[in-house]
Design a protein around this motif. Structure first.
Motif, PDB file in Angstrom:
ATOM      1  N   GLY A   1       0.786  -1.223   0.000  1.00 21.46           N
ATOM      2  CA  GLY A   1       0.000   0.000   0.000  1.00 21.46           C
ATOM      3  C   GLY A   1       0.816   1.269   0.000  1.00 21.46           C
ATOM      4  O   GLY A   1       1.974   1.313  -0.429  1.00 21.46           O
TER       5      GLY A   1
ATOM      6  N   TYR B   1      -4.111 -10.679   3.245  1.00 19.35           N
ATOM      7  CA  TYR B   1      -4.700  -9.352   3.107  1.00 19.35           C
ATOM      8  C   TYR B   1      -4.785  -8.969   1.624  1.00 19.35           C
ATOM      9  O   TYR B   1      -3.942  -9.354   0.816  1.00 19.35           O
ATOM     10  CB  TYR B   1      -3.860  -8.251   3.770  1.00 19.35           C
TER      11      TYR B   1
ATOM     12  N   GLY C   1      -5.413  -5.124  -0.435  1.00 17.70           N
ATOM     13  CA  GLY C   1      -5.543  -3.691  -0.187  1.00 17.70           C
ATOM     14  C   GLY C   1      -5.612  -2.886  -1.468  1.00 17.70           C
ATOM     15  O   GLY C   1      -5.145  -3.326  -2.524  1.00 17.70           O
TER      16      GLY C   1
ATOM     17  N   GLU D   1      -7.241   4.554   1.802  1.00 11.20           N
ATOM     18  CA  GLU D   1      -6.691   3.208   1.666  1.00 11.20           C
ATOM     19  C   GLU D   1      -7.603   2.228   2.397  1.00 11.20           C
ATOM     20  O   GLU D   1      -8.080   2.515   3.491  1.00 11.20           O
ATOM     21  CB  GLU D   1      -5.275   3.158   2.232  1.00 11.20           C
TER      22      GLU D   1
ATOM     23  N   VAL E   1      -8.090  -2.063   3.407  1.00  9.76           N
ATOM     24  CA  VAL E   1      -7.480  -3.387   3.490  1.00  9.76           C
ATOM     25  C   VAL E   1      -8.448  -4.324   4.198  1.00  9.76           C
ATOM     26  O   VAL E   1      -9.163  -3.936   5.134  1.00  9.76           O
ATOM     27  CB  VAL E   1      -6.115  -3.335   4.236  1.00  9.76           C
TER      28      VAL E   1
ATOM     29  N   TYR F   1      -9.941   0.917   7.019  1.00  3.77           N
ATOM     30  CA  TYR F   1      -9.642   1.929   6.012  1.00  3.77           C
ATOM     31  C   TYR F   1      -9.344   3.260   6.683  1.00  3.77           C
ATOM     32  O   TYR F   1      -9.616   3.460   7.879  1.00  3.77           O
ATOM     33  CB  TYR F   1     -10.810   2.095   5.031  1.00  3.77           C
TER      34      TYR F   1
END
Length: 411
Positions: free
Chosen positions: A124, A252, A254, A273, A275, A313
């Motif tokens: 990320g 995960y 993302g 962002e 995830v 997030y």
């Protein structure tokens, strides 16, 4: 809401150039360069002894403190074939190693780079973005939980074409998975990948946009005969002698987005962002506070594993005020460590849920003042909210807001 945010990130993905920790001060060949920054701050909490992701927990009988949040000293060197980076963090708690890695590349093929050592996991945007440049005091709770201290030991290949596809960055790393630990506690290795696109100087050089997506595929070793999985409104216990040595999935996915627009009032920057995935954790207990029950392990967990489906997030907005040295900050982040259970069901009889399953939302707001090219002052407040549960200590929202005043000097 979660589905909407995830869809938004996929449909409107954008990325700004990141000030990455996984790089020397410049890729231009140079002799030893020393850079760094110091962050000293005062904080006041709403209650004494709270658990906090704003620089760590407060002492049992204290609700205000002075502290050195970060004291970074970075040494790097670069030539035509290699880069080397070595960084330490010195605070009131002692001196710790932060980065120590070597990067190799071939002249004429600089787009391909090999990195080995201790470095930021390439996942990320916020994980690799330097805390010395980030306007917000801390990373979102979800990323502090999944990847505490951001770093891990391993090797990474980076592909960043310089010409036709210069907007593309691809990274793939193999790491221990135990984070900043002195040793790996099992023989399994974790895989982390990141794909990013950046488009700079659009709309008459006023707009900078891009997007990125990441994955993490790993495991955590179970050291007991039992582990817990999500069931109807709680956890189901699985017990068998064959569960000793079980590799619980730690996966995960993302997506991240950043948009910057340089307007007549001042630069506007929006970052987001998301995830989600599966996170092995433990039960909240007398020795492990609720917020840390789903945190990633740096040592072999001695108790039964809890496999949680999670999501989290953040939304960050910064606005320069009238092209002055002042910038307004607003943020919102959310972390739900167990998306399979409702808040009001946590603590119910025989469903095996604990404080480690509670969802937290944080609203932050403040202002920064760029006093000079090296000095920045930040004033920031965080309003942290958790929903009521059936647990005696979490029948209502905790009083755990935190006010921060920080002074930073970067050289």
């Amino acid at each position: 809401m979660k589905l909407f945010i995830f869809s938004l990130l996929l449909l409107f993905p954008f990325l700004i150039f990141a000030q990455s920790n996984n790089a020397p001060s410049t890729n231009i060949p140079h002799e030893i360069t020393i850079t760094g920054y110091l962050q000293t701050q005062y904080q006041r909490a709403q209650s004494a002894g709270i658990s906090s992701f704003s620089g760590g927990d407060f002492a049992e009988n204290s609700k205000d403190r002075f502290m050195i949040r970060r004291g970074r000293l970075k040494i790097d060197r670069a030539d035509n074939y290699s880069n080397i980076v070595f960084q330490i963090d010195a605070t009131q708690n002692g001196v710790q190693l932060m980065d120590a890695f070597i990067q190799l590349h071939k002249p004429g093929l600089e787009s391909l780079e090999f990195t080995a050592g201790l470095f930021n996991r390439p996942f990320g945007h916020s994980i690799v973005y330097s805390s010395g440049y980030r306007d917000f005091p801390e990373r979102a709770r979800v990323f502090q939980t999944l990847m505490p201290r951001e770093r891990d030991l391993g090797a990474m290949i980076t592909f960043n074409p310089e010409k036709k596809f210069h907007f593309l960055t691809a990274e793939l790393a193999v790491i221990n998975g135990s984070g900043h630990s002195s040793r790996d506690y099992d023989s399994k290795k974790d895989l982390v990948g990141n794909l990013g696109f950046k488009f700079d100087s659009l709309a008459n050089k006023k707009m900078h946009i891009g997007f990125g997506g990441s994955f993490y595929k790993g495991t955590v070793r179970n050291n007991t005969e039992s582990y817990y999985t999500n069931g109807d409104n709680g956890f189901v216990k699985n017990t068998s002698p064959t569960n000793v040595g079980l590799n619980a999935k730690r996966n995960y996915l993302g997506a991240n987005l950043q948009v910057q627009y340089d307007n007549t009032f001042g630069s506007t920057l929006f970052k987001a962002e998301f995830v989600g995935g599966t996170q092995p954790g433990v039960a909240s207990s007398g020795s492990i506070k609720g917020p840390y029950a789903s945190q990633s392990f740096s040592a072999q967990p001695a108790t039964d594993l809890y496999l949680r489906s999670f999501s989290g997030y953040y939304l960050w907005l910064t606005q320069q005020i009238a092209k002055s040295r002042f910038t307004a900050l607003v943020s919102y982040d959310s972390y739900d460590p167990n998306t399979k259970v409702k808040d009001i069901e946590i603590g119910a009889n025989n469903n095996n849920t604990t404080a480690g399953d509670i969802k937290f939302n944080t609203l932050g707001y403040g202002i920064t003042a760029q006093v000079s090219s090296r000095i920045k002052l930040t004033v920031y407040n965080e309003h942290v909210v958790n929903a009521p549960t059936q647990l005696p200590s979490y029948l209502s929202d905790l009083k755990d807001d935190v006010f921060t005043m920080r002074l930073q000097y970067r050289w």
